[in-house]
Motif scaffolding. Structure first.
Motif, PDB file in Angstrom:
ATOM      1  N   PHE A   5       0.747  -1.302  -0.140  1.00 55.21           N
ATOM      2  CA  PHE A   5       0.191  -0.065  -0.089  1.00 55.21           C
ATOM      3  C   PHE A   5       0.944   1.289  -0.220  1.00 55.21           C
ATOM      4  O   PHE A   5       0.750   2.052  -0.561  1.00 55.21           O
ATOM      5  CB  PHE A   5      -0.937   0.133   1.052  1.00 55.21           C
ATOM      6  CG  PHE A   5      -2.147  -0.938   1.104  1.00 55.21           C
ATOM      7  CD1 PHE A   5      -2.793  -1.046  -0.076  1.00 55.21           C
ATOM      8  CD2 PHE A   5      -2.767  -1.298   2.307  1.00 55.21           C
ATOM      9  CE1 PHE A   5      -3.844  -2.152  -0.052  1.00 55.21           C
ATOM     10  CE2 PHE A   5      -3.729  -2.416   2.254  1.00 55.21           C
ATOM     11  CZ  PHE A   5      -4.424  -2.534   1.039  1.00 55.21           C
ATOM     12  N   ARG A  53      -0.758   6.130  -5.608  1.00 54.19           N
ATOM     13  CA  ARG A  53      -2.280   6.348  -5.629  1.00 54.19           C
ATOM     14  C   ARG A  53      -3.082   6.407  -4.115  1.00 54.19           C
ATOM     15  O   ARG A  53      -3.913   6.986  -3.854  1.00 54.19           O
ATOM     16  CB  ARG A  53      -3.168   5.422  -6.415  1.00 54.19           C
ATOM     17  CG  ARG A  53      -2.842   5.491  -7.837  1.00 54.19           C
ATOM     18  CD  ARG A  53      -3.340   4.344  -8.568  1.00 54.19           C
ATOM     19  NE  ARG A  53      -2.990   3.112  -7.977  1.00 54.19           N
ATOM     20  CZ  ARG A  53      -3.399   1.995  -8.467  1.00 54.19           C
ATOM     21  NH1 ARG A  53      -4.482   1.745  -9.456  1.00 54.19           N
ATOM     22  NH2 ARG A  53      -2.768   0.812  -7.880  1.00 54.19           N
ATOM     23  N   ILE A  54      -2.310   6.022  -3.213  1.00 52.17           N
ATOM     24  CA  ILE A  54      -2.637   5.950  -1.608  1.00 52.17           C
ATOM     25  C   ILE A  54      -1.693   6.809  -0.903  1.00 52.17           C
ATOM     26  O   ILE A  54      -0.430   6.948  -1.015  1.00 52.17           O
ATOM     27  CB  ILE A  54      -2.352   4.443  -1.196  1.00 52.17           C
ATOM     28  CG1 ILE A  54      -3.198   3.450  -1.966  1.00 52.17           C
ATOM     29  CG2 ILE A  54      -2.614   4.243   0.355  1.00 52.17           C
ATOM     30  CD1 ILE A  54      -3.032   1.951  -1.463  1.00 52.17           C
ATOM     31  N   VAL A  94      -2.057   5.232   5.243  1.00 51.03           N
ATOM     32  CA  VAL A  94      -2.362   3.682   5.835  1.00 51.03           C
ATOM     33  C   VAL A  94      -2.807   3.985   7.132  1.00 51.03           C
ATOM     34  O   VAL A  94      -1.944   4.579   7.876  1.00 51.03           O
ATOM     35  CB  VAL A  94      -1.707   2.639   5.341  1.00 51.03           C
ATOM     36  CG1 VAL A  94      -1.988   1.549   5.762  1.00 51.03           C
ATOM     37  CG2 VAL A  94      -1.329   2.585   3.706  1.00 51.03           C
ATOM     38  N   LYS A 107       3.728   7.326   5.467  1.00 58.05           N
ATOM     39  CA  LYS A 107       2.121   7.039   5.016  1.00 58.05           C
ATOM     40  C   LYS A 107       1.572   6.452   6.122  1.00 58.05           C
ATOM     41  O   LYS A 107       0.237   6.550   6.325  1.00 58.05           O
ATOM     42  CB  LYS A 107       2.039   6.391   3.676  1.00 58.05           C
ATOM     43  CG  LYS A 107       2.317   7.185   2.467  1.00 58.05           C
ATOM     44  CD  LYS A 107       2.259   6.373   1.324  1.00 58.05           C
ATOM     45  CE  LYS A 107       2.532   6.918  -0.039  1.00 58.05           C
ATOM     46  NZ  LYS A 107       2.164   6.193  -1.085  1.00 58.05           N
ATOM     47  N   VAL A 147      -7.162   2.469   4.151  1.00 51.00           N
ATOM     48  CA  VAL A 147      -6.271   3.201   3.214  1.00 51.00           C
ATOM     49  C   VAL A 147      -6.914   4.527   2.595  1.00 51.00           C
ATOM     50  O   VAL A 147      -8.188   4.502   2.427  1.00 51.00           O
ATOM     51  CB  VAL A 147      -5.665   2.438   1.956  1.00 51.00           C
ATOM     52  CG1 VAL A 147      -4.901   1.408   2.312  1.00 51.00           C
ATOM     53  CG2 VAL A 147      -7.135   1.797   1.141  1.00 51.00           C
ATOM     54  N   GLN A 148      -6.172   5.651   2.665  1.00 47.98           N
ATOM     55  CA  GLN A 148      -6.836   6.815   1.938  1.00 47.98           C
ATOM     56  C   GLN A 148      -6.169   7.093   0.450  1.00 47.98           C
ATOM     57  O   GLN A 148      -4.734   7.083   0.605  1.00 47.98           O
ATOM     58  CB  GLN A 148      -6.517   8.149   2.999  1.00 47.98           C
ATOM     59  CG  GLN A 148      -7.060   9.166   2.435  1.00 47.98           C
ATOM     60  CD  GLN A 148      -6.718  10.475   3.467  1.00 47.98           C
ATOM     61  OE1 GLN A 148      -7.293  10.404   4.746  1.00 47.98           O
ATOM     62  NE2 GLN A 148      -6.148  11.451   2.906  1.00 47.98           N
ATOM     63  N   LEU A 149      -6.995   7.434  -0.379  1.00 51.48           N
ATOM     64  CA  LEU A 149      -6.578   7.460  -1.482  1.00 51.48           C
ATOM     65  C   LEU A 149      -5.994   8.959  -1.957  1.00 51.48           C
ATOM     66  O   LEU A 149      -6.595   9.830  -1.107  1.00 51.48           O
ATOM     67  CB  LEU A 149      -7.549   7.178  -2.635  1.00 51.48           C
ATOM     68  CG  LEU A 149      -8.320   5.714  -2.713  1.00 51.48           C
ATOM     69  CD1 LEU A 149      -9.101   5.506  -3.706  1.00 51.48           C
ATOM     70  CD2 LEU A 149      -7.088   4.586  -2.911  1.00 51.48           C
TER      71      LEU A 149
END
Length: 68
Positions: free
Chosen positions: A23, A28-29, A32, A48, A65-67
């Motif tokens: 991730f 794109r992420i 987390v 992240k 997860v945050q895009l």
């Protein structure tokens, strides 16, 4: 994690660490979210990885997860 059934579930640390690292490598992420004790336990260091801080839900039995 249903606490009454927690013995029915297995924690796969190596696989979980691999998933979180994948991730983190994905552009794109953006973030987390996991519990701090898991970050330490799995020796994760990527910036992240964050603690959500939400009192409504813990993140030791799932990952958000945050895009970007």
């Amino acid at each position: 994690m249903p606490q009454g059934r927690k013995d029915d579930f297995v924690f796969y640390g190596e696989k979980t660490k691999c998933l979180v690292e994948l991730f983190c490598q994905d552009n794109r992420i953006g973030k987390v979210f996991i519990e701090p004790h898991l970050k330490l336990r799995l020796q994760l260091t990527n910036s992240k990885i964050r603690f959500h801080g939400c009192q409504a839900v813990r993140h030791d039995d799932h990952i958000h997860v945050q895009l970007n």
